[in-house]
Write a protein that holds these residues in place. Sequence first.
Motif, PDB file in Angstrom:
ATOM      1  N   GLU A 119       7.574 -36.580 -74.549  1.00  0.00           N
ATOM      2  CA  GLU A 119       7.381 -36.590 -73.095  1.00  0.00           C
ATOM      3  C   GLU A 119       7.793 -35.256 -72.477  1.00  0.00           C
ATOM      4  N   VAL A 120       8.913 -34.711 -72.948  1.00  0.00           N
ATOM      5  CA  VAL A 120       9.369 -33.411 -72.451  1.00  0.00           C
ATOM      6  C   VAL A 120       8.356 -32.335 -72.799  1.00  0.00           C
ATOM      7  N   MET A 121       7.837 -32.376 -74.018  1.00  0.00           N
ATOM      8  CA  MET A 121       6.891 -31.355 -74.452  1.00  0.00           C
ATOM      9  C   MET A 121       5.566 -31.461 -73.701  1.00  0.00           C
ATOM     10  N   LEU A 122       5.087 -32.672 -73.466  1.00  0.00           N
ATOM     11  CA  LEU A 122       3.831 -32.835 -72.727  1.00  0.00           C
ATOM     12  C   LEU A 122       3.962 -32.282 -71.312  1.00  0.00           C
ATOM     13  N   ALA A 123       5.081 -32.605 -70.658  1.00  0.00           N
ATOM     14  CA  ALA A 123       5.305 -32.083 -69.302  1.00  0.00           C
ATOM     15  C   ALA A 123       5.434 -30.564 -69.326  1.00  0.00           C
TER      16      ALA A 123
END
Length: 289
Positions: free
Chosen positions: A191-195
Amino acid sequence: MAAKRGATFRRRELGKELRKLRDKKGETLQEVAKALGFSHTKLARVEIGENDLPRVSDLEALIDHLDPNLPKEDLETLLQLHRESLSKEPWTPYKAYMPSKMPTFRGLEQDATVMRAWQPAFVFGLLQTEAYARTLYQIAKPVDETTSEYIEQNVRLRMERKELITRSEDALELRVIMDETAVRRMVGGPEVMLAQYEEIVKLGELDNVTVQVLPHDVVTYRAESNFILLDFAEALDPVLQVDMWNTISVTDERQDVQRNVRRFDAMRDSALPPARTAGFLQQLAREWK
């Protein structure tokens, strides 16, 4: 006088002018320091803009020694630079949480017109999301023995620094090259990487921001250490910043600056163009999903 500048910029500009006067007089730092009863180290730091001269009387004594016949308008210019060099910087509340030399760099970057950066390991700081930045500091916390307050202050400072590229007037022109490792390395989970990918693509769409990724499969030159080059519209020479262990190096030595300009240009020419970089990041996002 030129447009309003920050205290660090003015301090460095004043130091440059004082160096010119000393060179014209033909005296060494040691000779000037001895004549005025100053510390040699103090005077050296004044000339490179790392320290100020809090008392105007010290500046007047220094100028009088270097050039007692300095024209009145030139003297007033130097005194005005001195007054502006003592003003408070907006980042001052964070100074206690910054590594050595970071205050100097932070003061200079706010007045730079162009920033060129190479980052081989992680997403470049001005492109990071708050979650990504906080995760990096939290991972390092037990190793570097930092505190929760240290983390929060540094994350807040990093987010405030992004205003350099998003402000409506006089936005910094940012050109960033990141190694593929920097954008593939897992930080904080999917989730952090997608954002984070979305943030890079969004910022890359700004007219003043250029982002490129250097893929693993490109055989080319790659600098081992990350670095930043700052260019200014007036007065100051370009500045090079390099991260070091628990500190940073900041220099305007021409040889060092030009060497890293060549490094940046070599990697820029081999990296994906900005449009293809956006597509590359979107592909990475699909892989994470």
